[in-house]
Design an enzyme around this catalytic site. Structure first.
Site, PDB file in Angstrom:
ATOM      1  CE  LYS A 278      38.859  44.206  29.777  1.00 43.57           C
ATOM      2  NZ  LYS A 278      37.652  44.982  30.150  1.00 43.57           N
ATOM      3  CG  ASP A 283      36.276  42.997  35.438  1.00 42.39           C
ATOM      4  OD1 ASP A 283      36.772  43.266  36.317  1.00 42.39           O
ATOM      5  OD2 ASP A 283      35.644  43.820  34.264  1.00 42.39           O
ATOM      6  CE  LYS A 290      32.597  43.255  35.769  1.00 39.32           C
ATOM      7  NZ  LYS A 290      31.956  44.676  35.378  1.00 39.32           N
ATOM      8  CG  ASP A 301      36.782  41.508  30.798  1.00 41.28           C
ATOM      9  OD1 ASP A 301      36.256  42.083  29.907  1.00 41.28           O
ATOM     10  OD2 ASP A 301      37.222  42.274  31.914  1.00 41.28           O
ATOM     11  CG  ASP A 360      34.090  46.782  37.112  1.00 41.98           C
ATOM     12  OD1 ASP A 360      34.715  45.840  36.555  1.00 41.98           O
ATOM     13  OD2 ASP A 360      32.709  46.730  37.144  1.00 41.98           O
ATOM     14  CD  GLU A 362      38.749  45.400  34.017  1.00 44.02           C
ATOM     15  OE1 GLU A 362      37.947  46.310  34.566  1.00 44.02           O
ATOM     16  OE2 GLU A 362      38.442  44.592  33.172  1.00 44.02           O
ATOM     17  NE  ARG A 364      37.977  52.549  31.168  1.00 43.10           N
ATOM     18  CZ  ARG A 364      36.842  53.089  31.179  1.00 43.10           C
ATOM     19  NH1 ARG A 364      36.738  54.556  31.241  1.00 43.10           N
ATOM     20  NH2 ARG A 364      35.644  52.478  30.857  1.00 43.10           N
TER      21      ARG A 364
HETATM   22  N1  BES Z   1      34.510  43.905  31.388  1.00 45.23           N
HETATM   23  C1  BES Z   1      33.793  44.854  31.926  1.00 45.23           C
HETATM   24  C2  BES Z   1      32.734  45.335  30.509  1.00 45.23           C
HETATM   25  C3  BES Z   1      31.703  44.114  29.940  1.00 45.23           C
HETATM   26  C4  BES Z   1      30.381  44.251  30.848  1.00 45.23           C
HETATM   27  C5  BES Z   1      32.208  43.318  29.105  1.00 45.23           C
HETATM   28  C6  BES Z   1      29.513  43.273  30.227  1.00 45.23           C
HETATM   29  C7  BES Z   1      31.250  42.180  28.722  1.00 45.23           C
HETATM   30  C8  BES Z   1      29.784  42.344  29.325  1.00 45.23           C
HETATM   31  C9  BES Z   1      34.613  46.265  32.053  1.00 45.23           C
HETATM   32  O1  BES Z   1      35.831  45.941  32.624  1.00 45.23           O
HETATM   33  C10 BES Z   1      33.985  47.048  32.914  1.00 45.23           C
HETATM   34  O2  BES Z   1      33.442  46.591  34.097  1.00 45.23           O
HETATM   35  N2  BES Z   1      33.342  48.154  32.729  1.00 45.23           N
HETATM   36  C11 BES Z   1      32.595  49.095  33.484  1.00 45.23           C
HETATM   37  C12 BES Z   1      33.199  50.579  33.112  1.00 45.23           C
HETATM   38  C13 BES Z   1      32.636  51.578  34.028  1.00 45.23           C
HETATM   39  C14 BES Z   1      33.162  50.935  35.496  1.00 45.23           C
HETATM   40  C15 BES Z   1      33.174  52.884  33.769  1.00 45.23           C
HETATM   41  C16 BES Z   1      31.322  49.081  33.042  1.00 45.23           C
HETATM   42  O3  BES Z   1      31.061  48.756  31.704  1.00 45.23           O
HETATM   43  O4  BES Z   1      30.207  48.946  33.746  1.00 45.23           O
HETATM   44 ZN    ZN Z   2      36.616  44.120  32.106  1.00 45.96          ZN
HETATM   45 MN    MN Z   3      35.833  45.777  34.763  1.00 47.71          MN
END
Ligand code: BES
Ligand code: ZN
Ligand code: MN
Length: 519
Positions: A278, A283, A290, A301, A360, A362, A364
């Site tokens: 990834k 992000d 966020k 990220d 968010d 994204e 995947r």
């Molecule tokens: N990049 C984030 C996940 C992340 C969080 C990585 C903290 C490192 C530290 C990912 O893109 C994300 O935002 N995931 C969301 C998914 C949700 C919206 C289903 C999450 O984990 O909140």
């Molecule tokens: Zn992310």
């Molecule tokens: Mn995200």
């Protein structure tokens, strides 16, 4: 697929590469092998086992006791009382000494060196069944990884030059190949850390692609970089969708490593493993923005893409016998005027349609396209690395990666490789009945499930894009890729997590006639 160069292409020229993107601005100690402590060494290690404190060379137990030194792994005691300073280095109980203890000892030794530049680390006499090369390699990894500094953005150059450490062994010639491999792995970790520590505004997709192109070409890999037009032409709808809110065009880097004498499968084709990482260079969450606290570290990220790219570049020096290809989709996730909206639908590389209900989620989306590409031709295995879900940090904390997959043999191999590398992983399930959470009202699937078990639904989403029959493991490195505090060989900030697990996995592939993926 069309091949393009990674030319800077943002309208304002901001995709120009910072001069340190490939490494200047960070520093690590240098490590060499020697048969004795060099005359110029200002400091030397004294190994100490926790259960042998009466037998520490030249140091009375009373001295250790008074200082509260118990010989725990990574504990150090500096004795600056003679011609040459000594650092007593704890190795834990003698019966448990192994690469993990020696790596942590090497890291602790480097940190105790502040002020001394030339140092010698003397291996203990007992190595618990390790060869001198393995032991020296583990110490060297610890020294380099634990001594890493990222100073690229400080106005004052760091005052101290990095340390020069000689690892003292009985037979330097026999130990050298293992040491060289360890140093190649540590150098790859440094490269990954440097990429991850670069700010999101500096390390745009074009800059990332350029830095990797340079290193991969120098390492002798085949490099193909897709630019925005090529990405659109290839039907990579997930990458296009995430990139819509950005002024920086996306990239997809495809690297290929061809071993000199490739292993062949039953059909006589080279056994090929695919890696996917990834690469979200920043992000923000997109329109599903966020909160400030959650955005602070989001330059990390792209840590999956960094780890995969760095490991790829180290394959030639690691003598890997299997053919390996990598795909790293690169874009930031921003909120520009045409950013994808919650409710928008895109078509992925394999024709599946996806309703994006949370922008968010994204990672995947870009991984979907990359996993399709990676599994379009026959692969012995595909492994993806991604800072994918905050839920994985909730489940496992910030030191352990989650692993999920469709093949018990490959999962076991990844666990073993991680153990060898000293990187911690824990398997989580892919419950088939949770897949219904991804059913969409309008498209083939949606990109989020319910509030709970977010790492599992993310894994189930990815699984939809892995061609049937390909053994696949997903590593969610959201926690260990980037840390709030230093811990042994893992510094504060970018850790390079995953690089050494990948190298251990691929170095072991096909060695001793073992087929790592036979379940
Ligand atoms: N990049 C984030 C996940 C992340 C969080 C990585 C903290 C490192 C530290 C990912 O893109 C994300 O935002 N995931 C969301 C998914 C949700 C919206 C289903 C999450 O984990 O909140
Ligand atoms: Zn992310
Ligand atoms: Mn995200």
């Amino acid at each position: 697929m069309p091949r393009t160069s990674a030319a800077p292409s943002s309208p304002d020229g901001s995709d120009r590469r910072p001069s340190h993107a490939a490494g200047a601005g960070s520093s690590v100690p240098t490590v060499t092998l020697g048969r004795s402590v060099p005359a110029g060494a200002a400091v030397v290690s004294v190994p100490a086992f926790a259960d042998r404190l009466t037998k520490v060379d030249g140091v009375r137990k009373a001295v250790l006791d008074r200082a509260g030194f118990a010989g725990r792994v990574g504990q150090t005691l500096v004795l600056d009382d003679g011609d040459r300073a000594r650092v007593v280095v704890g190795l834990g109980p003698a019966a448990q000494v192994g690469t993990t203890a020696l790596r942590k000892a090497g890291a602790a030794f480097t940190k105790a060196l502040r002020g001394y530049r030339r140092a010698a680390f003397v291996l203990p006499a007992e190595l618990g069944g390790l060869t001198e090369g393995q032991a020296a390699g583990a110490v060297a990894e610890g020294v380099v990884l634990g001594g890493y500094r990222f100073d690229a953005y400080r106005s004052q150059a760091p005052s101290k030059a990095p340390a020069a450490v000689t690892v003292v062994v009985g037979d330097a010639r026999a130990a050298r190949p293992a040491l060289e491999r360890a140093l190649a792995a540590a150098d790859a970790v440094t490269f990954a850390r440097n990429l991850v520590n670069e700010p999101g505004g500096a390390l745009t997709p074009a800059v990332f692609a350029e830095a990797v192109t340079e290193r991969a070409s120098a390492a002798g890999l085949t490099v193909e970089v897709l630019d925005a037009d090529a990405i659109a032409a290839a039907g990579l709808g997930g990458i296009v969708a995430v990139n819509k809110g950005s002024v920086h065009p996306p990239r997809l880097v495809h690297l290929t490593y061809e071993p000199a004498e490739p292993l062949l499968d039953d059909d006589g084709d080279p056994v090929t493993v695919a890696l996917v990482g990834k690469g979200i260079t920043f992000d923000s969450g997109g329109l599903s923005l966020k909160p400030a606290d959650g955005m602070m570290d989001m330059k990390c990220d792209m840590a999956g893409a960094a780890a995969v790219s760095a490991a790829m570049c180290a394959l030639p020096a690691s003598g890997v016998q299997v053919r390996v290809e990598s795909w790293t989709p690169l874009t930031d996730n921003m909120t520009g005027g045409d950013a994808q909206r919650p409710g928008d639908v895109f078509t992925a590389r394999n024709g599946r349609t996806v309703e994006v209900l949370n922008t968010d989620a994204e990672g995947r989306l870009v991984l979907a396209d990359a996993l399709c590409l990676a599994t379009e031709s026959k692969k012995a295995a595909v492994v993806d690395l991604a800072t994918l879900t905050g839920a994985c940090m909730v489940a496992l904390g910030d030191k352990i990666a989650g692993i999920l997959g469709n093949d018990d043999g490959l999962l076991g191999d990844v666990e073993e490789a991680a153990e060898v590398a000293g990187e911690r992983v824990w398997q989580l399930p892919l419950p088939a009945d949770y897949r219904a959470q991804l059913d969409s009202n309008v498209a083939d699937l949606k990109n989020i499930g319910t509030r709970f078990g977010g790492t599992l639904t993310a894994g189930l989403f990815l699984q939809e894009f892995v061609a049937d029959g390909t053994p696949w493991v997903h590593m969610d490195i959201a926690g260990p890729a980037f840390q709030a505090a230093e811990d042994g060989e893992h510094p504060k900030g970018a850790t390079g997590f995953g690089v050494r697990t990948l190298l251990a996995l691929l170095s072991g592939w096909g060695v001793d006639g073992e087929e790592p993926d036979e379940a």
